[in-house]
Design a protein around this motif. Sequence first.
Motif, PDB file in Angstrom:
ATOM      1  N   GLN A  46     -21.421 -22.809  -0.794  1.00  0.00           N
ATOM      2  CA  GLN A  46     -20.486 -22.758  -1.647  1.00  0.00           C
ATOM      3  C   GLN A  46     -20.656 -23.809  -2.616  1.00  0.00           C
ATOM      4  OE1 GLN A  46     -16.837 -22.754   0.318  1.00  0.00           O
ATOM      5  NE2 GLN A  46     -16.704 -20.648   0.780  1.00  0.00           N
ATOM      6  N   SER A  47     -21.030 -24.966  -2.222  1.00  0.00           N
ATOM      7  CA  SER A  47     -20.953 -26.398  -3.173  1.00  0.00           C
ATOM      8  C   SER A  47     -22.683 -25.888  -4.017  1.00  0.00           C
ATOM      9  CB  SER A  47     -21.451 -27.534  -2.222  1.00  0.00           C
ATOM     10  OG  SER A  47     -21.834 -28.621  -3.063  1.00  0.00           O
ATOM     11  N   GLN A  48     -23.528 -25.379  -3.390  1.00  0.00           N
ATOM     12  CA  GLN A  48     -24.711 -25.107  -4.031  1.00  0.00           C
ATOM     13  C   GLN A  48     -24.385 -24.127  -5.319  1.00  0.00           C
ATOM     14  OE1 GLN A  48     -27.631 -23.184  -1.840  1.00  0.00           O
ATOM     15  NE2 GLN A  48     -29.232 -23.627  -3.463  1.00  0.00           N
ATOM     16  N   THR A  49     -23.684 -22.950  -4.766  1.00  0.00           N
ATOM     17  CA  THR A  49     -23.359 -22.175  -5.769  1.00  0.00           C
ATOM     18  C   THR A  49     -22.734 -22.466  -7.034  1.00  0.00           C
ATOM     19  OG1 THR A  49     -23.402 -20.392  -4.130  1.00  0.00           O
ATOM     20  CG2 THR A  49     -22.190 -19.828  -6.015  1.00  0.00           C
ATOM     21  N   LEU A  50     -21.805 -23.405  -6.776  1.00  0.00           N
ATOM     22  CA  LEU A  50     -20.868 -24.042  -7.742  1.00  0.00           C
ATOM     23  C   LEU A  50     -21.590 -24.780  -8.623  1.00  0.00           C
ATOM     24  CD1 LEU A  50     -17.902 -24.343  -9.108  1.00  0.00           C
ATOM     25  CD2 LEU A  50     -17.665 -26.232  -7.257  1.00  0.00           C
ATOM     26  N   THR A  51     -22.528 -25.803  -8.003  1.00  0.00           N
ATOM     27  CA  THR A  51     -23.313 -26.468  -8.849  1.00  0.00           C
ATOM     28  C   THR A  51     -24.451 -25.606  -9.818  1.00  0.00           C
ATOM     29  OG1 THR A  51     -23.367 -28.069  -7.324  1.00  0.00           O
ATOM     30  CG2 THR A  51     -25.000 -28.392  -8.641  1.00  0.00           C
ATOM     31  N   GLN A  52     -24.838 -24.536  -9.390  1.00  0.00           N
ATOM     32  CA  GLN A  52     -25.653 -23.715 -10.050  1.00  0.00           C
ATOM     33  C   GLN A  52     -24.877 -23.105 -11.179  1.00  0.00           C
ATOM     34  OE1 GLN A  52     -27.236 -21.027  -7.227  1.00  0.00           O
ATOM     35  NE2 GLN A  52     -29.239 -22.333  -6.854  1.00  0.00           N
ATOM     36  N   GLN A  53     -23.800 -22.676 -10.803  1.00  0.00           N
ATOM     37  CA  GLN A  53     -22.947 -22.165 -12.096  1.00  0.00           C
ATOM     38  C   GLN A  53     -22.573 -23.207 -13.060  1.00  0.00           C
ATOM     39  OE1 GLN A  53     -19.522 -20.495  -9.818  1.00  0.00           O
ATOM     40  NE2 GLN A  53     -20.758 -18.566  -9.497  1.00  0.00           N
ATOM     41  N   THR A  54     -22.356 -24.380 -12.569  1.00  0.00           N
ATOM     42  CA  THR A  54     -22.022 -25.359 -13.509  1.00  0.00           C
ATOM     43  C   THR A  54     -23.293 -25.727 -14.443  1.00  0.00           C
ATOM     44  OG1 THR A  54     -20.447 -26.247 -11.913  1.00  0.00           O
ATOM     45  CG2 THR A  54     -21.054 -27.771 -13.579  1.00  0.00           C
ATOM     46  N   LEU A  55     -24.316 -25.924 -13.965  1.00  0.00           N
ATOM     47  CA  LEU A  55     -25.535 -26.129 -14.671  1.00  0.00           C
ATOM     48  C   LEU A  55     -25.647 -24.965 -15.631  1.00  0.00           C
ATOM     49  CD1 LEU A  55     -27.951 -27.463 -11.754  1.00  0.00           C
ATOM     50  CD2 LEU A  55     -26.897 -28.832 -13.854  1.00  0.00           C
ATOM     51  N   ILE A  56     -25.344 -23.700 -15.202  1.00  0.00           N
ATOM     52  CA  ILE A  56     -25.716 -22.677 -16.167  1.00  0.00           C
ATOM     53  C   ILE A  56     -24.715 -22.404 -17.199  1.00  0.00           C
ATOM     54  CG2 ILE A  56     -25.706 -20.105 -16.451  1.00  0.00           C
ATOM     55  CD1 ILE A  56     -26.792 -19.828 -13.416  1.00  0.00           C
ATOM     56  N   ARG A  57     -23.622 -22.923 -16.868  1.00  0.00           N
ATOM     57  CA  ARG A  57     -22.444 -23.056 -18.182  1.00  0.00           C
ATOM     58  C   ARG A  57     -22.760 -24.062 -18.896  1.00  0.00           C
ATOM     59  NH1 ARG A  57     -21.558 -18.661 -15.702  1.00  0.00           N
ATOM     60  NH2 ARG A  57     -19.676 -17.851 -15.390  1.00  0.00           N
ATOM     61  N   THR A  58     -23.152 -25.190 -18.323  1.00  0.00           N
ATOM     62  CA  THR A  58     -23.822 -26.482 -19.186  1.00  0.00           C
ATOM     63  C   THR A  58     -24.514 -26.073 -20.364  1.00  0.00           C
ATOM     64  OG1 THR A  58     -22.849 -27.980 -17.326  1.00  0.00           O
ATOM     65  CG2 THR A  58     -24.274 -28.811 -19.210  1.00  0.00           C
ATOM     66  N   GLU A  59     -25.761 -25.510 -19.766  1.00  0.00           N
ATOM     67  CA  GLU A  59     -26.830 -24.937 -20.400  1.00  0.00           C
ATOM     68  C   GLU A  59     -26.528 -23.888 -21.847  1.00  0.00           C
ATOM     69  OE1 GLU A  59     -31.257 -23.013 -20.100  1.00  0.00           O
ATOM     70  OE2 GLU A  59     -30.196 -23.819 -18.484  1.00  0.00           O
ATOM     71  N   ILE A  61     -23.417 -23.929 -23.173  1.00  0.00           N
ATOM     72  CA  ILE A  61     -22.706 -24.773 -23.938  1.00  0.00           C
ATOM     73  C   ILE A  61     -23.692 -25.592 -24.870  1.00  0.00           C
ATOM     74  CG2 ILE A  61     -21.089 -26.581 -24.212  1.00  0.00           C
ATOM     75  CD1 ILE A  61     -19.597 -25.721 -21.942  1.00  0.00           C
ATOM     76  N   GLU A  62     -24.752 -26.105 -24.275  1.00  0.00           N
ATOM     77  CA  GLU A  62     -25.822 -26.851 -25.062  1.00  0.00           C
ATOM     78  C   GLU A  62     -26.465 -25.966 -26.002  1.00  0.00           C
ATOM     79  OE1 GLU A  62     -28.626 -28.608 -22.410  1.00  0.00           O
ATOM     80  OE2 GLU A  62     -26.991 -30.000 -21.556  1.00  0.00           O
ATOM     81  N   GLN A  63     -26.995 -24.595 -25.708  1.00  0.00           N
ATOM     82  CA  GLN A  63     -27.262 -23.660 -26.760  1.00  0.00           C
ATOM     83  C   GLN A  63     -26.348 -23.438 -27.769  1.00  0.00           C
ATOM     84  OE1 GLN A  63     -30.160 -22.544 -26.849  1.00  0.00           O
ATOM     85  NE2 GLN A  63     -30.791 -23.671 -24.806  1.00  0.00           N
ATOM     86  N   GLN A 106     -15.284 -18.499 -27.981  1.00  0.00           N
ATOM     87  CA  GLN A 106     -13.797 -18.885 -28.132  1.00  0.00           C
ATOM     88  C   GLN A 106     -13.303 -20.221 -27.466  1.00  0.00           C
ATOM     89  OE1 GLN A 106     -11.791 -17.805 -30.675  1.00  0.00           O
ATOM     90  NE2 GLN A 106     -13.696 -16.698 -31.328  1.00  0.00           N
ATOM     91  N   THR A 107     -13.798 -20.121 -26.182  1.00  0.00           N
ATOM     92  CA  THR A 107     -13.177 -21.269 -25.212  1.00  0.00           C
ATOM     93  C   THR A 107     -14.096 -22.626 -25.536  1.00  0.00           C
ATOM     94  OG1 THR A 107     -13.017 -19.580 -23.558  1.00  0.00           O
ATOM     95  CG2 THR A 107     -13.357 -21.884 -22.799  1.00  0.00           C
ATOM     96  N   HIS A 108     -15.330 -22.260 -25.882  1.00  0.00           N
ATOM     97  CA  HIS A 108     -16.252 -23.760 -25.984  1.00  0.00           C
ATOM     98  C   HIS A 108     -16.753 -23.900 -27.309  1.00  0.00           C
ATOM     99  CE1 HIS A 108     -16.079 -24.217 -21.820  1.00  0.00           C
ATOM    100  NE2 HIS A 108     -16.583 -22.979 -21.532  1.00  0.00           N
ATOM    101  N   ARG A 109     -15.970 -23.260 -28.404  1.00  0.00           N
ATOM    102  CA  ARG A 109     -16.427 -23.414 -29.834  1.00  0.00           C
ATOM    103  C   ARG A 109     -16.686 -24.663 -30.443  1.00  0.00           C
ATOM    104  NH1 ARG A 109     -14.143 -19.705 -34.563  1.00  0.00           N
ATOM    105  NH2 ARG A 109     -15.605 -20.337 -36.250  1.00  0.00           N
ATOM    106  N   PRO A 110     -18.319 -24.770 -30.691  1.00  0.00           N
ATOM    107  CA  PRO A 110     -18.349 -26.186 -31.246  1.00  0.00           C
ATOM    108  C   PRO A 110     -18.129 -26.512 -32.510  1.00  0.00           C
ATOM    109  CG  PRO A 110     -20.458 -24.744 -31.229  1.00  0.00           C
ATOM    110  CD  PRO A 110     -19.279 -23.879 -30.611  1.00  0.00           C
TER     111      PRO A 110
END
Length: 115
Positions: A46-59, A61-63, A106-110
């Motif tokens: 579960q920790s690994q899955t959550l970390t992967q999802q967080t990295l994908i979401r962070t990427e 947002i960066e895009q 809408q949630t992460h609008r820069p």
Amino acid sequence: MRSFILSCRHQLGVGLPEVMITLLLLSSGSLALTQLQLRNLQTAYQSQTLTQQTLIRTEAIEQLWQQRCYLAALSSAARQDYLLTDYAELFSAESGDPAFPASFWQTHRPATADC
């Protein structure tokens, strides 16, 4: 001394109830350790899955931030098509998913004031 020898001769060994209790205790301990190990593995997964999802979401947002001026100039449908086409691994085509481009925008609008 003689009474000690006589008492030793009457004892024939370990009885069946003692062996059964020992086996019960050992098997219970083994099952408990196995259960703890399985919970540990589940938590690690579960920790690994959550970390992967967080990295994908962070990427994702960066895009959005890197292309904020271009994305802000697009219509909602064009922005969605662009993000789903070029960044399919980051965004989801399902409208109920938080990674759906319209809801993600809408949630992460820069900030686009400097565009």
